[in-house]
Design an enzyme around this catalytic site. Structure first.
Site, PDB file in Angstrom:
ATOM      1  N   GLU A  68       0.837  -1.205   0.000  1.00 42.21           N
ATOM      2  CA  GLU A  68       0.000   0.000   0.000  1.00 42.21           C
ATOM      3  C   GLU A  68       0.870   1.252   0.000  1.00 42.21           C
ATOM      4  O   GLU A  68       0.606   2.217  -0.714  1.00 42.21           O
ATOM      5  CB  GLU A  68      -0.902   0.036   1.254  1.00 42.21           C
ATOM      6  N   ALA A 170      10.110 -37.438  -8.267  1.00 44.46           N
ATOM      7  CA  ALA A 170      10.290 -37.816  -9.663  1.00 44.46           C
ATOM      8  C   ALA A 170       9.930 -39.287  -9.752  1.00 44.46           C
ATOM      9  O   ALA A 170      10.533 -40.136  -9.075  1.00 44.46           O
ATOM     10  CB  ALA A 170      11.745 -37.593 -10.057  1.00 44.46           C
ATOM     11  N   ASP A 216      21.927 -40.628  -2.538  1.00 43.04           N
ATOM     12  CA  ASP A 216      22.120 -39.735  -3.689  1.00 43.04           C
ATOM     13  C   ASP A 216      23.136 -38.618  -3.464  1.00 43.04           C
ATOM     14  O   ASP A 216      23.513 -37.934  -4.422  1.00 43.04           O
ATOM     15  CB  ASP A 216      20.782 -39.061  -4.068  1.00 43.04           C
ATOM     16  N   ARG A 223      19.100 -23.684  -7.289  1.00 42.84           N
ATOM     17  CA  ARG A 223      19.941 -23.049  -8.311  1.00 42.84           C
ATOM     18  C   ARG A 223      19.067 -22.685  -9.520  1.00 42.84           C
ATOM     19  O   ARG A 223      19.221 -23.228 -10.611  1.00 42.84           O
ATOM     20  CB  ARG A 223      21.086 -23.985  -8.713  1.00 42.84           C
ATOM     21  N   HIS A 320       8.339 -39.380   2.688  1.00 45.39           N
ATOM     22  CA  HIS A 320       7.070 -39.017   2.041  1.00 45.39           C
ATOM     23  C   HIS A 320       5.911 -39.761   2.707  1.00 45.39           C
ATOM     24  O   HIS A 320       4.876 -39.178   3.028  1.00 45.39           O
ATOM     25  CB  HIS A 320       7.103 -39.403   0.552  1.00 45.39           C
TER      26      HIS A 320
HETATM   27  N1  LIG Z   1      12.603 -40.205  -7.291  1.00 43.40           N
HETATM   28  C1  LIG Z   1      12.590 -39.348  -6.299  1.00 43.40           C
HETATM   29  O1  LIG Z   1      11.924 -38.297  -6.341  1.00 43.40           O
HETATM   30  C2  LIG Z   1      13.434 -39.624  -5.078  1.00 43.40           C
HETATM   31  C3  LIG Z   1      13.586 -38.610  -4.117  1.00 43.40           C
HETATM   32  C4  LIG Z   1      14.348 -38.884  -2.995  1.00 43.40           C
HETATM   33  C5  LIG Z   1      14.913 -40.142  -2.849  1.00 43.40           C
HETATM   34  N2  LIG Z   1      14.753 -41.083  -3.806  1.00 43.40           N
HETATM   35  C6  LIG Z   1      15.332 -42.416  -3.625  1.00 43.40           C
HETATM   36  O2  LIG Z   1      14.773 -42.931  -2.444  1.00 43.40           O
HETATM   37  C7  LIG Z   1      15.710 -43.762  -1.792  1.00 43.40           C
HETATM   38  C8  LIG Z   1      15.935 -43.272  -0.373  1.00 43.40           C
HETATM   39  O3  LIG Z   1      14.712 -43.228   0.286  1.00 43.40           O
HETATM   40  P1  LIG Z   1      14.450 -43.924   1.681  1.00 43.40           P
HETATM   41  O4  LIG Z   1      12.995 -44.127   1.809  1.00 43.40           O
HETATM   42  O5  LIG Z   1      15.355 -45.079   1.817  1.00 43.40           O
HETATM   43  O6  LIG Z   1      14.981 -42.831   2.700  1.00 43.40           O
HETATM   44  P2  LIG Z   1      14.440 -41.420   3.154  1.00 43.40           P
HETATM   45  O7  LIG Z   1      12.967 -41.367   3.101  1.00 43.40           O
HETATM   46  O8  LIG Z   1      15.226 -40.357   2.505  1.00 43.40           O
HETATM   47  O9  LIG Z   1      14.909 -41.429   4.659  1.00 43.40           O
HETATM   48  C9  LIG Z   1      14.355 -42.372   5.548  1.00 43.40           C
HETATM   49  C10 LIG Z   1      15.078 -42.296   6.850  1.00 43.40           C
HETATM   50  O10 LIG Z   1      14.770 -41.073   7.507  1.00 43.40           O
HETATM   51  C11 LIG Z   1      14.855 -41.272   8.890  1.00 43.40           C
HETATM   52  N3  LIG Z   1      13.637 -40.774   9.553  1.00 43.40           N
HETATM   53  C12 LIG Z   1      13.608 -39.855  10.530  1.00 43.40           C
HETATM   54  N4  LIG Z   1      12.384 -39.622  10.941  1.00 43.40           N
HETATM   55  C13 LIG Z   1      11.578 -40.394  10.218  1.00 43.40           C
HETATM   56  C14 LIG Z   1      10.177 -40.589  10.211  1.00 43.40           C
HETATM   57  N5  LIG Z   1       9.365 -39.919  11.046  1.00 43.40           N
HETATM   58  N6  LIG Z   1       9.672 -41.491   9.366  1.00 43.40           N
HETATM   59  C15 LIG Z   1      10.475 -42.151   8.493  1.00 43.40           C
HETATM   60  N7  LIG Z   1      11.827 -42.007   8.457  1.00 43.40           N
HETATM   61  C16 LIG Z   1      12.366 -41.128   9.327  1.00 43.40           C
HETATM   62  C17 LIG Z   1      15.056 -42.753   9.117  1.00 43.40           C
HETATM   63  O11 LIG Z   1      16.445 -42.858   9.341  1.00 43.40           O
HETATM   64  P3  LIG Z   1      17.203 -44.168   9.913  1.00 43.40           P
HETATM   65  O12 LIG Z   1      17.483 -44.976   8.690  1.00 43.40           O
HETATM   66  O13 LIG Z   1      18.419 -43.623  10.565  1.00 43.40           O
HETATM   67  O14 LIG Z   1      16.254 -44.821  10.831  1.00 43.40           O
HETATM   68  C18 LIG Z   1      14.648 -43.371   7.815  1.00 43.40           C
HETATM   69  O15 LIG Z   1      15.296 -44.573   7.534  1.00 43.40           O
HETATM   70  C19 LIG Z   1      16.969 -43.711  -2.623  1.00 43.40           C
HETATM   71  O16 LIG Z   1      16.986 -44.812  -3.468  1.00 43.40           O
HETATM   72  C20 LIG Z   1      16.812 -42.447  -3.401  1.00 43.40           C
HETATM   73  O17 LIG Z   1      17.549 -42.510  -4.608  1.00 43.40           O
HETATM   74  C21 LIG Z   1      14.022 -40.854  -4.916  1.00 43.40           C
END
Ligand SMILES: NC(=O)c1ccc[n+]([C@@H]2O[C@H](COP(=O)([O-])OP(=O)(O)OC[C@H]3O[C@@H](n4cnc5c(N)ncnc54)[C@H](OP(=O)(O)O)[C@@H]3O)[C@@H](O)[C@H]2O)c1
Length: 387
Positions: A68, A170, A216, A223, A320
């Protein structure tokens, strides 16, 4: 709040408010924790029935003049007797700048058209009341839905004390976020990745789980190609890492001079590792939870207390799923690549318990579909009332 009669807005009213919304949008990379606000001042000269814009402005950032005041100081003509269109209720309190209601009254504005009331507790209807009590015609609610959508981060924060959460991923055509071997680089194409950088730049925080950091090694910085470094506020990076497994060489721990890094951990984390991370300028926050799972509400309220309005959730699948299961996600951004990954164990972004009937599934609202290079982006609101 004084009563408002039913208002018949004219085509001129709509056109000027649309212009005010366009102006508000210019602040989208810099206003947080403040709202995005645009303002247009319009006068009708006695000799010409066609109203013309004599001043306009928008809020750029915290501490800078509100929309404003920007519009009033840009006026080409005396604003006395004119109509002011603003996308959010004018403030009536001393924050970083003095009350806008004073500036509007001082300028002799006759009518104020407001898209939506301010949800912020120190204003919330009081700005409107002050103007009405001083004899101005105040009309509220023109293009309200658009105005609230533009400021959805701000509204959600002030209505729920939680940040707005945008889940981005993705995915392949068959819904996979990685292969069974854990590889996800790169599912989507370079155009999608460039698009993500611009959206990261709009958020206050980019958040990922330790699984994604280990798999990863992302930097999680924004960026954006089209913005120079002074045109956006670098988002803070946040990681959920209950046992501090993060390697000290991780890419995300670099560049923390320009974009802060917060690691959320549990009380079971090694104090020596906490110290090592703190020595590198990383902020380590202990929240409720155990060695596998942190309390997400505790994480989010810590972020809100630091002024965060929005979180860009970058995964991975476990994170997620945890946010979706707790109904904390407000918006989905799913980039779908024209590829098939397959594999029953390859993760999708929403695992959890699932629903038994289609009727119980959750449906997005305000859906947008966009072609980004060879990918398709599906975007929509999952959990929010626009009105
Ligand atoms: N395509 C895409 O968009 C995309 C994006 C991201 C990742 N990725 C892929 O996803 C994979 C990694 O994912 P991920 O599921 O293994 O790991 P993540 O979701 O990145 O992380 C999970 C970890 O977070 C921690 N955590 C802390 N609080 C939590 C809660 N409230 N609930 C759940 N976890 C919690 C835990 O650690 P602790 O293990 O210490 O218990 C759990 O194991 C890789 O292969 C990556 O390349 C793909």
């Amino acid at each position: 709040l004084s009563e408002q009669k039913h208002i018949e807005y004219t085509e001129h009213d709509r056109r000027f408010m649309r212009r005010a919304l366009e102006l508000a949008e210019r602040g989208k990379f810099t206003t947080s924790p403040n709202p995005r606000v645009g303002c247009v001042i319009v006068k009708t000269a006695p000799e010409n029935p066609e109203p013309i814009i004599i001043g306009e402005g928008f809020h750029l950032k915290k501490g800078a003049p509100h929309a404003e005041r920007e519009a009033l100081s840009s006026c080409q003509d005396n604003p006395s007797g004119s109509t002011l269109y603003v996308t959010l209720e004018p403030c009536c309190h001393f924050g970083s700048t003095p009350p806008c209601t004073d500036a509007i009254l001082g300028a002799g504005i006759k009518r104020v058209v407001i898209a939506t009331q301010d949800p912020y507790i120190n204003v919330s209807g009081r700005g409107i009341d002050i103007l009405r009590r001083n004899g101005l015609q105040v009309d509220v609610g023109l293009l309200e839905e658009q105005a609230r959508y533009l400021n959805r981060f701000f509204f959600h924060r002030h209505q729920t004390c939680l940040p707005w959460i945008t889940l981005k991923c993705a995915s392949s055509l068959d819904g996979k976020l990685a292969t069974t071997a854990g590889e996800s680089k790169w599912i989507t194409g370079p155009e999608s990745r460039a698009h993500v950088h611009e959206l990261r730049a709009e958020a206050d925080t980019v958040l990922a789980g330790i699984g994604t950091i280990l798999a990863d090694d992302p930097s999680l910085t924004a960026r954006p190609e089209k913005l120079s470094h002074d045109q956006f506020i670098p988002p803070m990076r946040a990681i959920l890492d209950p046992l501090l497994k993060i390697p000290l060489q991780a890419r995300v721990l670099q560049h923390h001079d320009t974009s802060k890094v917060w690691i959320f951990t549990s009380s079971q984390a090694d104090p020596e590792k906490v110290q090592q991370l703190q020595n590198r300028g990383v902020s380590v926050r202990t929240v409720e939870g155990d060695q596998h799972s942190l309390n997400l509400r505790d994480v989010l309220s810590t972020l809100v207390d630091d002024g965060v309005l929005s979180v860009f959730l970058e995964g991975g699948p476990q994170i997620h799923t945890a946010f979706l299961e707790q109904n904390l996600v407000n918006e989905l951004l799913i980039y779908i690549a024209p590829i098939l990954i397959g594999g029953a164990d390859a993760p999708t972004f929403y695992m959890g318990h699932g629903v038994a009937t289609i009727q119980d599934s959750r449906r997005l609202e305000r859906i947008e579909r966009l072609t980004v290079g060879e990918d398709t982006l599906i975007r929509g609101i999952l959990n929010w009332q626009l009105k």
